[in-house]
Design an enzyme around this catalytic site. Sequence first.
Site, PDB file in Angstrom:
ATOM      1  N   LYS A 166      36.663  39.005  38.296  1.00  0.00           N
ATOM      2  CA  LYS A 166      37.786  38.067  38.123  1.00  0.00           C
ATOM      3  C   LYS A 166      39.073  38.862  37.913  1.00  0.00           C
ATOM      4  O   LYS A 166      39.616  38.956  36.807  1.00  0.00           O
ATOM      5  CB  LYS A 166      37.518  37.096  36.969  1.00  0.00           C
ATOM      6  CG  LYS A 166      38.393  35.841  37.039  1.00  0.00           C
ATOM      7  CD  LYS A 166      37.864  34.772  36.124  1.00  0.00           C
ATOM      8  CE  LYS A 166      38.813  33.599  35.966  1.00  0.00           C
ATOM      9  NZ  LYS A 166      39.080  32.827  37.180  1.00  0.00           N
ATOM     10  N   TYR A 171      41.317  38.546  34.156  1.00  0.00           N
ATOM     11  CA  TYR A 171      41.820  37.361  33.454  1.00  0.00           C
ATOM     12  C   TYR A 171      40.718  36.326  33.295  1.00  0.00           C
ATOM     13  O   TYR A 171      39.660  36.422  33.917  1.00  0.00           O
ATOM     14  CB  TYR A 171      43.030  36.758  34.195  1.00  0.00           C
ATOM     15  CG  TYR A 171      42.670  35.942  35.411  1.00  0.00           C
ATOM     16  CD1 TYR A 171      42.265  36.557  36.592  1.00  0.00           C
ATOM     17  CD2 TYR A 171      42.718  34.551  35.382  1.00  0.00           C
ATOM     18  CE1 TYR A 171      41.921  35.800  37.692  1.00  0.00           C
ATOM     19  CE2 TYR A 171      42.375  33.798  36.491  1.00  0.00           C
ATOM     20  CZ  TYR A 171      41.978  34.433  37.643  1.00  0.00           C
ATOM     21  OH  TYR A 171      41.629  33.687  38.742  1.00  0.00           O
ATOM     22  N   GLU A 197      32.627  30.222  48.571  1.00  0.00           N
ATOM     23  CA  GLU A 197      33.241  29.462  47.472  1.00  0.00           C
ATOM     24  C   GLU A 197      34.544  28.883  48.012  1.00  0.00           C
ATOM     25  O   GLU A 197      34.730  28.816  49.222  1.00  0.00           O
ATOM     26  CB  GLU A 197      33.468  30.366  46.243  1.00  0.00           C
ATOM     27  CG  GLU A 197      34.351  31.575  46.499  1.00  0.00           C
ATOM     28  CD  GLU A 197      34.660  32.369  45.231  1.00  0.00           C
ATOM     29  OE1 GLU A 197      34.457  31.876  44.116  1.00  0.00           O
ATOM     30  OE2 GLU A 197      35.146  33.508  45.378  1.00  0.00           O
TER      31      GLU A 197
HETATM   32  N1  PMP Z   1      35.999  30.837  42.283  1.00  0.00           N
HETATM   33  C1  PMP Z   1      37.248  31.327  42.192  1.00  0.00           C
HETATM   34  C2  PMP Z   1      37.774  32.174  43.296  1.00  0.00           C
HETATM   35  C3  PMP Z   1      38.030  31.037  41.055  1.00  0.00           C
HETATM   36  O1  PMP Z   1      39.273  31.540  40.943  1.00  0.00           O
HETATM   37  C4  PMP Z   1      37.504  30.208  40.040  1.00  0.00           C
HETATM   38  C5  PMP Z   1      38.311  29.895  38.802  1.00  0.00           C
HETATM   39  N2  PMP Z   1      39.481  29.181  39.052  1.00  0.00           N
HETATM   40  C6  PMP Z   1      36.219  29.698  40.210  1.00  0.00           C
HETATM   41  C7  PMP Z   1      35.475  30.050  41.332  1.00  0.00           C
HETATM   42  C8  PMP Z   1      35.596  28.794  39.165  1.00  0.00           C
HETATM   43  O2  PMP Z   1      35.311  29.542  38.014  1.00  0.00           O
HETATM   44  P1  PMP Z   1      35.246  28.860  36.566  1.00  0.00           P
HETATM   45  O3  PMP Z   1      34.261  27.751  36.675  1.00  0.00           O
HETATM   46  O4  PMP Z   1      34.757  29.957  35.686  1.00  0.00           O
HETATM   47  O5  PMP Z   1      36.609  28.381  36.233  1.00  0.00           O
END
Ligand code: PMP
Length: 288
Positions: free
Chosen positions: A153, A32, A186
Amino acid sequence: MTIAFLNGDYMPLSEARISPMDRGFLFGDGIYEVIPTYKGRAVGFKGHTTRMAQGLKAIEIKNPYTVDQWQDILSTLVEKNTAFIESGNIGVYFHVSRGTDTKRFHAYPKNIEPTVFGFAFEIAPPQPTIASDAKPFKVALQQDKRWQRCHIKSTSLLGNVMHYQAGVDAGVSETILYNSEGMVTEASSCNVFIVKDGCISTPPLNHELLPGITRAIAIEAFKQAGLVVTETWFSKEALLDADEVWLTSSSKEVAPVIEVDGKTIGSGQVGPVWEKAINAYQAYKFEA
Ligand code: PMP
């Protein structure tokens, strides 16, 4: 009302239907994306569609659309939902699952068509560019208990959901994660940055974290603005000892954090480096 996209057609979200034999439902077998748009302008479209293509390749699902077709679906969803989302702050969700099988069997079935779903929803307004206007976050801290492929993702988000819920249960709104060596990876739905003595750091990319599109845009924006930013590992102790902590994601942009695991970060106020960083990000984001 929300207008959704399902397998080539647009319809009210409440009328969208998929089979319970869809492998997205049975196994979380899919990829996604969430792409933010503000008054019709998307942020990071190229990065999001590239990451989606890489994720689909990694799990051997054929990308059902070209970049131009994805662009068309995004624009159409934004256009059709603008009347219902007056702020013009619209997130577009894309979801490609492996498709609907006739039996529940783990191996990838041959010759099934992916299920493609999209819808639009309201996201927060852009982050303000003055520190005193920002709404800072408080977050929890936990050891990362997810799988070893966090760079994909995947729609299998139960690990992330459980970490996020731990934060909610603790009365805060996110959970920052560290690996078995105590290094920050993260957060459950965001990437993490810290500032120490004027230097901005974020963990380097590997299988333990998602290559966030906001993270990438932010790094480029900071560099262009002359801010010092490095991709280096830092420990959970360094996180708690940082002058500033920030989260990045498509819906939060670059968001300041003033408390981690009950401990005040820096002065407990949104920091001066964040203000420079968000100005750099806002000035650059539509160019990425
Ligand atoms: N880490 C995780 C686990 C995420 O699910 C997301 C997105 N919500 C992010 C980092 C940030 O990614 P992005 O900047 O592409 O939204």
